[in-house]
Enzyme design. Structure first.
Site, PDB file in Angstrom:
ATOM      1  N   GLU A 374       0.802  -1.234   0.000  1.00  0.00           N
ATOM      2  CA  GLU A 374       0.000   0.000   0.000  1.00  0.00           C
ATOM      3  C   GLU A 374       0.837   1.287   0.000  1.00  0.00           C
ATOM      4  O   GLU A 374       0.441   2.286   0.599  1.00  0.00           O
ATOM      5  CB  GLU A 374      -0.956   0.004   1.187  1.00  0.00           C
ATOM      6  CG  GLU A 374      -1.978  -1.114   1.129  1.00  0.00           C
ATOM      7  CD  GLU A 374      -3.090  -0.973   2.143  1.00  0.00           C
ATOM      8  OE1 GLU A 374      -2.840  -0.383   3.201  1.00  0.00           O
ATOM      9  OE2 GLU A 374      -4.200  -1.438   1.868  1.00  0.00           O
ATOM     10  N   GLU A 446      -6.500  -8.051  -0.860  1.00  0.00           N
ATOM     11  CA  GLU A 446      -7.198  -7.956   0.433  1.00  0.00           C
ATOM     12  C   GLU A 446      -8.631  -7.508   0.186  1.00  0.00           C
ATOM     13  O   GLU A 446      -8.894  -6.735  -0.740  1.00  0.00           O
ATOM     14  CB  GLU A 446      -6.552  -6.907   1.357  1.00  0.00           C
ATOM     15  CG  GLU A 446      -5.197  -7.280   1.902  1.00  0.00           C
ATOM     16  CD  GLU A 446      -4.607  -6.172   2.800  1.00  0.00           C
ATOM     17  OE1 GLU A 446      -5.367  -5.464   3.490  1.00  0.00           O
ATOM     18  OE2 GLU A 446      -3.382  -6.030   2.773  1.00  0.00           O
TER      19      GLU A 446
HETATM   20  C1  GAL Z   1      -4.924  -2.926   4.697  1.00  0.00           C
HETATM   21  C2  GAL Z   1      -3.521  -3.344   5.103  1.00  0.00           C
HETATM   22  C3  GAL Z   1      -3.516  -4.485   6.098  1.00  0.00           C
HETATM   23  C4  GAL Z   1      -4.542  -4.253   7.157  1.00  0.00           C
HETATM   24  C5  GAL Z   1      -5.861  -4.118   6.493  1.00  0.00           C
HETATM   25  C6  GAL Z   1      -7.017  -4.021   7.419  1.00  0.00           C
HETATM   26  O1  GAL Z   1      -4.945  -1.626   4.293  1.00  0.00           O
HETATM   27  O2  GAL Z   1      -2.785  -3.717   3.992  1.00  0.00           O
HETATM   28  O3  GAL Z   1      -2.258  -4.630   6.656  1.00  0.00           O
HETATM   29  O4  GAL Z   1      -4.227  -3.105   7.864  1.00  0.00           O
HETATM   30  O5  GAL Z   1      -5.847  -2.954   5.704  1.00  0.00           O
HETATM   31  O6  GAL Z   1      -8.198  -4.144   6.697  1.00  0.00           O
END
Ligand code: GAL
Length: 800
Positions: A374, A446
């Site tokens: 990110e 994710e």
């Molecule tokens: C993303 C990040 C993860 C975690 C996640 C929570 O932005 O890559 O490490 O923080 O959000 O949903």
């Protein structure tokens, strides 16, 4: 020779310069004897500060190398040191290694006093102020500290084989690359065998850093049949063996195309979860068995075919198990959102080098993550990481995780955290809206996570919604053939920094809790991918847990075709997979009618009138009597005027079949049906008794290279085996024998669940653990502890 060196370390949480001046052979007073893997601070499950593990600590180990080692290279191999380590030999600094997630080697040869005592001192810095990845800004996970992966002393050479890379393709082409150190004039012998020990190929030739061959009989590695092969490389000078390396690998081809991932030419849809490598109490410091267990859970309990090792390279024990199970792995460089200065970036590039060199033999890895998770675009930096990964491993594509669209795409695959789903909208965005180059591959790295943090002790409606949100994203991603698949955030709850989480230093984002106990969302994954019969029901069927006592729609998560519902032994109805999830193999099954055919069977209505009464009662439950839609009001009027249904009778029927308030509670049975035959069932009745259900991954622990550990998962269940989520009693753990508990001997059930760990203490024998809670039958587990190896073989080697 490789000697494990995991015992007899002396530890102090406070490094001082005086430690460098220790006279040989004099053990310092006041240091704690510890075993590797080791954490600099044992922590509570939650409610503590990240400052507790941030320190400059020291580890000391005595070493008396026998004279017979002269002429060989003597090297110390550290599996990992979080996050910077300086290694001293007899007070002299030999190396500083930065980065907590990759291994490093220190060559002691030229500085050792052979036949005499030497001191190895390791200064370990676990402060997050270090100018290396992942530090520099807030990070949503704790980074812990210590020598948390195994250590070995290697006595090899003097000619060496380094950085061996063995790759087999689906076309059975074998490529071996390695680096020789002082290898001129040596002979290389290679023997390749399959997983049955059958020899597939061999060669003997003058040392060559690049060997190619075709191995026609090699079995292929695939997720369904993860056949592994072994290559043994030996380096000889004349008849003397200088060095040898054994590498496990697989014959398989990874190919990312515009429309997804192809493995051995076959398209495979990824269904996975993101995983941190953390545990309660111990942080990162667990032995191989616990690492391997996570891979088992992902594959066998959660039905996943892939995992992302967010946000750093993880233990080889985990990766080894992924190789064996056929679980595909997306592995990435350490980092989180922040890109530092030039020195920081140089360290990051070094971490990419170590990641690819150390992990490229794992056939399960299908993608390298070469961007800081990110982070913003930074073409100069990411050209370096991409070029390096491609140079060190031309066989795999690169990706790099973004949280924004249309970023500069230097990688082969656009990997994107798609958090668009908010419970009421689409599960994910289409590929063309996200990636700047649709000719390249695309995957969702994710989803969910912080969009809907859910505790195992949240109310039932929330836990159900958490599950359905995962299902919606899985469904929508599966419906788009150009999305290679998706990874849900995340496998289990994890300790996090003050800037994130629920105020107790925990992010409750997991489909499992920290002890790896399942929340309902886990059942969505299990139903979609598990091989055995899966059936879970979203509700305990206790009306009082719901607003207005309305249970609402209950869901079954199953891989069967349908679910039959029985009320007090009588069939109510059969339910089919939900239409909102057309792209899932096994969508959630909504159970939205608990009246079914009971009105005609038990209340004497004609089938036509029964159907109309049922419609009115279900609408009353859904909208409330005061807000019935006009067509239902008309139907109700007709039932009253024409069919003589009184208001009083309607209220009675509502109480009996819908609300249940003031009625004697019901016995419900859910039966999963495949090809017309029942395959699994769940019974829900008011709780009468609770008992402890204790699940352990092994009853036999083995000390080989280091200590071993059993993982124990605890749940309070009712007389039907259903989780009792709000039974919050204290669990007491009593242990006798040759083992010790990790963590406290008393802890609460949270969401009806808890866990503990039992570790060996260097002795063979037996141990007995009793798990008890007030009013519940205690459960006793017996363990056998065996000793097969020598956890500090350097001692033995020095003695002989
Ligand atoms: C993303 C990040 C993860 C975690 C996640 C929570 O932005 O890559 O490490 O923080 O959000 O949903």
């Amino acid at each position: 020779m490789r000697y494990p060196m995991n015992d007899n370390w002396l530890f102090t949480p406070l490094y001082t310069e005086a430690l460098r001046r220790l006279p040989p052979g004099t053990p310092p007073a006041g240091l704690e004897r510890v075993r590797i893997p080791h954490t600099v601070a044992l922590l509570p499950v939650n409610g503590f500060s990240e400052r507790e593990y941030q320190k400059e600590s020291a580890y000391l180990h005595a070493l008396t190398p026998p004279l017979s080692w002269r002429g060989r290279r003597v090297r110390l191999r550290f599996g990992a040191a979080a996050h910077q380590a300086e290694v001293f030999l007899n007070g002299e600094s030999l190396c500083v290694h930065s980065g907590g997630y990759t291994a490093f080697t220190v060559d002691l040869t030229d500085h050792l006093r052979f036949g005499q005592p030497n001191w190895i001192l390791v200064r370990v810095d676990s402060r997050e102020s270090l100018n290396i990845p992942p530090f520099g800004k807030a990070i949503d996970y704790m980074t812990f500290g210590g020598l948390y992966r195994e250590i070995a002393l290697e006595v090899r050479g003097p000619a060496l084989l380094e950085d061996v890379f063995v790759h087999g393709g689906a076309d059975r082409a074998l490529t071996i690359r390695c680096r020789g150190v002082d290898a001129e004039g040596c002979t290389l012998r290679v023997r390749v065998a399959d997983d049955q020990g059958r020899e597939l190929w061999r060669t003997e030739r003058p040392f060559d850093p690049a060997v190619t061959a075709t191995v026609p009989d090699a079995p292929l590695w695939s997720p369904e049949a993860p056949r592994l092969c072994t290559a043994v490389l030996e380096l000889y000078r004349g008849e003397e063996r200088m060095d040898s390396q054994t590498v496990r690998f697989g014959f398989r081809t990874v190919d990312f195309r515009a429309d997804g991932l192809y493995l051995n030419g076959t398209k495979i849809r990824l269904r996975g979860l993101d995983r941190h490598q953390s545990w309660p109490y111990m942080g990162y410091a667990v032995p191989a068995r616990a690492q391997a267990l996570d891979a088992e859970i992902l594959k066998k309990e959660l039905g996943c075919n892939a995992v992302r090792t967010s946000h750093y390279p993880q233990s080889h024990a985990f990766l080894d198990r992924c190789d064996e199970l056929g679980l595909l792995v997306f592995t990435e460089m350490p980092g989180w959102q922040h890109i530092g200065d030039e020195a920081w970036q140089d360290q990051a590039v070094e971490m990419v080098r170590e990641m690819v060199l150390q992990y490229r033999n794992h056939p399960s890895i299908f993608l390298w993550g070469v961007r800081i998770n990110e982070s913003p675009d930074n073409d100069a930096f990411y050209r370096r990481t991409n070029d390096l990964a491609h140079e060190l491993d031309p066989t795999r594509p690169t990706g790099g995780v973004r949280n924004f669209k249309k970023s500069h795409l230097l990688e082969d695959v656009y990997t994107y955290n798609d958090f668009v789903h908010n419970g009421t909208n689409r599960g994910c965005d289409p590929k063309r809206k996200v990636t700047p180059d649709t000719a390249k591959g695309y995957l969702i790295s994710e989803h969910n996570g912080h969009m809907f943090p859910t505790k195992s002790f949240d109310w039932e409606g929330k836990r159900l919604e958490h599950a359905l949100r995962h299902a919606r994203v899985l469904n929508d991603a599966a419906g788009q053939p150009d999305i290679a698949g998706c990874f849900g955030w995340c496998m289990f709850d994890y300790n996090t920094h003050q800037d994130f989480g629920s105020g107790d230093r925990v992010c409750y984002h997991g489909v499992l809790d920290m002890f790896r106990n399942p929340k309902p969302a886990a059942a969505v994954y299990a139903a979609e991918g598990c091989e055995g019969d899966a059936l879970a029901v979203s509700s305990t069927m206790d009306i009082g847990e719901h607003p207005g006592s309305d249970l609402g729609t209950v869901y079954a998560f199953t891989n069967a075709d349908a679910v039959r519902l029985y009320r007090n032994g009588e069939l109510v109805n059969e339910f089919l997979p939900g239409k909102e999830y057309p792209h899932m193999a096994h969508p959630p099954i909504p159970i939205d009618d608990r009246i079914g055919s009971q009105l005609e069977k038990k209340e004497g209505f004609s089938p036509r009138v029964a159907a109309q009464v049922r419609q009115c009662l279900l609408a009353a439950a859904r909208y409330g009597v005061g807000a019935l839609p006009p067509r239902i009001l008309l139907l109700a009027a007709k039932l009253m005027l024409v069919d003589r249904l009184t208001y009083q009778r309607a209220v009675e029927l509502f109480g009996k079949y819908v609300a249940g308030w003031g009625e004697i509670a019901t016995s419900w049975r859910f039966e999963a049906v495949r090809n017309g035959r029942p395959v699994a069932q769940v019974t829900r009745e008011p709780m009468q008794t609770v008992r402890l259900e204790v699940r352990v991954d092994t009853r036999t622990l083995t000390e080989r290279d280091t200590w071993d550990m059993a993982t124990i998962r605890i749940r309070a269940v009712d007389q039907n085996g259903g989780l009792a989520p709000f039974v919050s009693r204290a669990v007491t753990l009593t242990l006798t024998g040759e083992a010790e508990l990790v963590g406290p001997a008393a802890l609460p059930l949270a969401g009806g669940m808890a866990g503990t760990y039992l570790r060996t203490v260097g002795q063979a024998g037996r141990a007995e653990l009793t798990v008890s809670a007030a009013g519940m039958e205690p459960v006793t587990l017996a363990f056998t502890i065996q000793k097969e190896g020598d956890c500090d073989a350097t001692q033995t080697a020095a003695d002989c």
